[in-house]
Design a protein around this motif. Structure first.
Motif, PDB file in Angstrom:
ATOM      1  N   THR A 186       0.840  -1.204   0.000  1.00  0.00           N
ATOM      2  CA  THR A 186       0.000   0.000   0.000  1.00  0.00           C
ATOM      3  C   THR A 186       0.872   1.250   0.000  1.00  0.00           C
ATOM      4  O   THR A 186       0.569   2.228   0.670  1.00  0.00           O
ATOM      5  CB  THR A 186      -0.948   0.019   1.219  1.00  0.00           C
ATOM      6  OG1 THR A 186      -0.162  -0.030   2.425  1.00  0.00           O
ATOM      7  CG2 THR A 186      -1.929  -1.147   1.191  1.00  0.00           C
ATOM      8  N   ALA A 187       1.983   1.190  -0.733  1.00  0.00           N
ATOM      9  CA  ALA A 187       2.945   2.303  -0.830  1.00  0.00           C
ATOM     10  C   ALA A 187       3.682   2.528   0.484  1.00  0.00           C
ATOM     11  O   ALA A 187       4.121   3.641   0.771  1.00  0.00           O
ATOM     12  CB  ALA A 187       2.264   3.587  -1.300  1.00  0.00           C
TER      13      ALA A 187
ATOM     14  N   HIS B  58      -2.259   9.468  -2.903  1.00  0.00           N
ATOM     15  CA  HIS B  58      -1.743  10.775  -3.290  1.00  0.00           C
ATOM     16  C   HIS B  58      -2.731  11.889  -2.949  1.00  0.00           C
ATOM     17  O   HIS B  58      -2.336  12.957  -2.475  1.00  0.00           O
ATOM     18  CB  HIS B  58      -1.429  10.801  -4.789  1.00  0.00           C
ATOM     19  CG  HIS B  58      -0.128  10.161  -5.128  1.00  0.00           C
ATOM     20  ND1 HIS B  58       0.016   8.818  -5.349  1.00  0.00           N
ATOM     21  CD2 HIS B  58       1.108  10.698  -5.269  1.00  0.00           C
ATOM     22  CE1 HIS B  58       1.275   8.546  -5.628  1.00  0.00           C
ATOM     23  NE2 HIS B  58       1.967   9.661  -5.575  1.00  0.00           N
ATOM     24  N   ARG B  59      -4.002  11.644  -3.149  1.00  0.00           N
ATOM     25  CA  ARG B  59      -5.001  12.682  -2.930  1.00  0.00           C
ATOM     26  C   ARG B  59      -5.141  13.051  -1.454  1.00  0.00           C
ATOM     27  O   ARG B  59      -5.371  14.216  -1.113  1.00  0.00           O
ATOM     28  CB  ARG B  59      -6.354  12.225  -3.490  1.00  0.00           C
ATOM     29  CG  ARG B  59      -7.463  13.261  -3.371  1.00  0.00           C
ATOM     30  CD  ARG B  59      -8.712  12.801  -4.093  1.00  0.00           C
ATOM     31  NE  ARG B  59      -9.235  11.556  -3.543  1.00  0.00           N
ATOM     32  CZ  ARG B  59     -10.008  11.490  -2.460  1.00  0.00           C
ATOM     33  NH1 ARG B  59     -10.325  12.605  -1.805  1.00  0.00           N
ATOM     34  NH2 ARG B  59     -10.461  10.342  -2.032  1.00  0.00           N
ATOM     35  N   VAL B  60      -5.014  12.065  -0.580  1.00  0.00           N
ATOM     36  CA  VAL B  60      -5.256  12.321   0.850  1.00  0.00           C
ATOM     37  C   VAL B  60      -3.961  12.424   1.648  1.00  0.00           C
ATOM     38  O   VAL B  60      -3.988  12.346   2.876  1.00  0.00           O
ATOM     39  CB  VAL B  60      -6.159  11.219   1.458  1.00  0.00           C
ATOM     40  CG1 VAL B  60      -7.481  11.154   0.723  1.00  0.00           C
ATOM     41  CG2 VAL B  60      -5.459   9.858   1.452  1.00  0.00           C
TER      42      VAL B  60
ATOM     43  N   VAL C 199      -3.053  11.970   5.649  1.00  0.00           N
ATOM     44  CA  VAL C 199      -2.202  10.886   6.136  1.00  0.00           C
ATOM     45  C   VAL C 199      -1.175  11.435   7.116  1.00  0.00           C
ATOM     46  O   VAL C 199      -0.927  10.862   8.181  1.00  0.00           O
ATOM     47  CB  VAL C 199      -1.515  10.158   4.964  1.00  0.00           C
ATOM     48  CG1 VAL C 199      -0.460   9.185   5.475  1.00  0.00           C
ATOM     49  CG2 VAL C 199      -2.544   9.411   4.118  1.00  0.00           C
ATOM     50  N   LEU C 200      -0.553  12.566   6.760  1.00  0.00           N
ATOM     51  CA  LEU C 200       0.405  13.192   7.671  1.00  0.00           C
ATOM     52  C   LEU C 200      -0.260  13.589   8.985  1.00  0.00           C
ATOM     53  O   LEU C 200       0.324  13.430  10.058  1.00  0.00           O
ATOM     54  CB  LEU C 200       1.035  14.424   7.014  1.00  0.00           C
ATOM     55  CG  LEU C 200       2.098  14.182   5.949  1.00  0.00           C
ATOM     56  CD1 LEU C 200       2.636  15.507   5.459  1.00  0.00           C
ATOM     57  CD2 LEU C 200       3.228  13.310   6.480  1.00  0.00           C
ATOM     58  N   ASP C 201      -1.482  14.124   8.898  1.00  0.00           N
ATOM     59  CA  ASP C 201      -2.202  14.485  10.117  1.00  0.00           C
ATOM     60  C   ASP C 201      -2.384  13.262  11.004  1.00  0.00           C
ATOM     61  O   ASP C 201      -2.219  13.333  12.229  1.00  0.00           O
ATOM     62  CB  ASP C 201      -3.571  15.063   9.770  1.00  0.00           C
ATOM     63  CG  ASP C 201      -3.476  16.473   9.211  1.00  0.00           C
ATOM     64  OD1 ASP C 201      -2.448  17.130   9.438  1.00  0.00           O
ATOM     65  OD2 ASP C 201      -4.436  16.907   8.550  1.00  0.00           O
ATOM     66  N   ALA C 202      -2.740  12.133  10.375  1.00  0.00           N
ATOM     67  CA  ALA C 202      -2.959  10.904  11.139  1.00  0.00           C
ATOM     68  C   ALA C 202      -1.653  10.405  11.765  1.00  0.00           C
ATOM     69  O   ALA C 202      -1.643   9.919  12.899  1.00  0.00           O
ATOM     70  CB  ALA C 202      -3.567   9.828  10.244  1.00  0.00           C
ATOM     71  N   LEU C 203      -0.554  10.531  11.024  1.00  0.00           N
ATOM     72  CA  LEU C 203       0.728  10.033  11.508  1.00  0.00           C
ATOM     73  C   LEU C 203       1.296  10.874  12.644  1.00  0.00           C
ATOM     74  O   LEU C 203       1.857  10.341  13.606  1.00  0.00           O
ATOM     75  CB  LEU C 203       1.737   9.982  10.361  1.00  0.00           C
ATOM     76  CG  LEU C 203       1.484   8.943   9.264  1.00  0.00           C
ATOM     77  CD1 LEU C 203       2.448   9.153   8.109  1.00  0.00           C
ATOM     78  CD2 LEU C 203       1.624   7.527   9.819  1.00  0.00           C
TER      79      LEU C 203
ATOM     80  N   LEU D 148       6.916  16.484  -1.326  1.00  0.00           N
ATOM     81  CA  LEU D 148       7.060  15.155  -0.729  1.00  0.00           C
ATOM     82  C   LEU D 148       6.761  14.039  -1.716  1.00  0.00           C
ATOM     83  O   LEU D 148       7.368  12.983  -1.668  1.00  0.00           O
ATOM     84  CB  LEU D 148       6.128  15.034   0.467  1.00  0.00           C
ATOM     85  CG  LEU D 148       6.335  13.805   1.348  1.00  0.00           C
ATOM     86  CD1 LEU D 148       7.690  13.853   2.030  1.00  0.00           C
ATOM     87  CD2 LEU D 148       5.235  13.679   2.380  1.00  0.00           C
ATOM     88  N   LEU D 149       5.843  14.295  -2.629  1.00  0.00           N
ATOM     89  CA  LEU D 149       5.391  13.234  -3.526  1.00  0.00           C
ATOM     90  C   LEU D 149       5.971  13.342  -4.929  1.00  0.00           C
ATOM     91  O   LEU D 149       5.476  12.722  -5.852  1.00  0.00           O
ATOM     92  CB  LEU D 149       3.862  13.243  -3.604  1.00  0.00           C
ATOM     93  CG  LEU D 149       3.156  12.834  -2.317  1.00  0.00           C
ATOM     94  CD1 LEU D 149       1.658  13.013  -2.460  1.00  0.00           C
ATOM     95  CD2 LEU D 149       3.476  11.415  -1.952  1.00  0.00           C
ATOM     96  N   GLU D 150       7.045  14.117  -5.080  1.00  0.00           N
ATOM     97  CA  GLU D 150       7.596  14.258  -6.414  1.00  0.00           C
ATOM     98  C   GLU D 150       8.317  12.994  -6.874  1.00  0.00           C
ATOM     99  O   GLU D 150       8.523  12.778  -8.061  1.00  0.00           O
ATOM    100  CB  GLU D 150       8.556  15.440  -6.474  1.00  0.00           C
ATOM    101  CG  GLU D 150       9.796  15.272  -5.587  1.00  0.00           C
ATOM    102  CD  GLU D 150      10.697  16.498  -5.631  1.00  0.00           C
ATOM    103  OE1 GLU D 150      10.274  17.494  -6.236  1.00  0.00           O
ATOM    104  OE2 GLU D 150      11.794  16.439  -5.077  1.00  0.00           O
ATOM    105  N   LYS D 151       8.710  12.130  -5.928  1.00  0.00           N
ATOM    106  CA  LYS D 151       9.369  10.890  -6.292  1.00  0.00           C
ATOM    107  C   LYS D 151       8.311   9.833  -6.574  1.00  0.00           C
ATOM    108  O   LYS D 151       7.415   9.618  -5.760  1.00  0.00           O
ATOM    109  CB  LYS D 151      10.294  10.430  -5.170  1.00  0.00           C
ATOM    110  CG  LYS D 151      11.434  11.406  -4.899  1.00  0.00           C
ATOM    111  CD  LYS D 151      12.385  10.867  -3.861  1.00  0.00           C
ATOM    112  CE  LYS D 151      13.524  11.849  -3.619  1.00  0.00           C
ATOM    113  NZ  LYS D 151      14.490  11.346  -2.613  1.00  0.00           N
TER     114      LYS D 151
END
Length: 225
Positions: A17-18, A191-193, A197-201, A212-215
């Motif tokens: 799941t990435a 990618h959309r959320v 995800v960061l808030d949850a972490l 952060l998601l450019e890779k």
């Protein structure tokens, strides 16, 4: 710090799941997280220094020793984020094929043990799930990439996509003593959320991570649009 509770968040996968993509971004920015009051313990450090998460958190004989152990892992921070997808079950078990109706049949037992090890610190479980058919196709692709060839027919024997439900392990998670919160997102929405995800972490305040998601994510041999 030893007299205060440490907020512990466990990113429990799931596999495919990435998780590696997310863990790489977390590792690259762990110093930024530390400045915002959160220590990060990822699979690299866990496996290199301790072997397994269970060894890292092994119950000390005395309660104060256990508190010091958790405080050391948190490096003096009020929050500790642990990312280890093997906490709910090993990937090698999945490579035997989806011959059970329940994904990760020992997940609740393992997470209950984790909650006991970190008690009385509150445990927050965060986890991504993936549509079961796509999930097992990705597991099968990983099997092929590892050089362990078998036909899809053999691998998928016994798979009933209507019987495999993530809810079988997600619902019981909320009832584990010591678990204060459970946060779930869909791999398909990753990618959309990602801000959520960061808030949850990390909770609030959380650091901003530019680009952060450019890779790109590793998608293996499965073609994607």
């Amino acid at each position: 710090m030893q007299n205060k509770h440490i907020k512990i968040t466990i990113h429990a996968g799931a596999h495919k799941t990435a998780t590696t993509h997310l863990q790489n971004r977390l590792l690259e920015n762990e110093n930024l997280f530390a400045k915002n009051g959160c220590a990060y313990l990822g699979p690299e450090k866990i496996r290199e220094e301790f072997g397994t998460l269970w060894k890292a958190l092994a119950r000390a004989e005395q309660n104060q020793q256990q508190k010091r152990k958790l405080a050391d892992l948190a490096a003096g921070q009020p929050r500790l984020l642990i990312s280890e997808e093997n906490i709910i079950g090993g990937f090698k078990d999945l490579m035997n094929g989806p011959n059970r109706e329940m994904i990760y049949p020992k997940a609740i037992e393992r997470l209950t043990r984790l909650a006991q090890l970190v008690a009385p610190n509150p445990l927050h479980i965060v986890m991504a799930v993936r549509e079961p058919c796509s999930y097992y196709v990705s597991v099968y692709n990983q099997l092929l990439m590892s050089g362990r060839f078998q036909t899809w027919e053999r691998f998928s024997k016994g798979l009933d996509r209507t019987a495999v439900k993530w809810s079988d392990i997600l619902r019981p998670m909320t009832k584990i003593p010591g678990v204060a919160q459970v946060s779930i997102w869909r791999y398909e929405d990753y990618h959309r959320v990602f801000p959520q995800v960061l808030d949850a972490l990390f909770g609030q305040p959380r650091p901003e991570i530019p680009s952060l998601l450019e890779k790109p994510m590793h998608i293996g041999s499965q073609s994607r649009p």
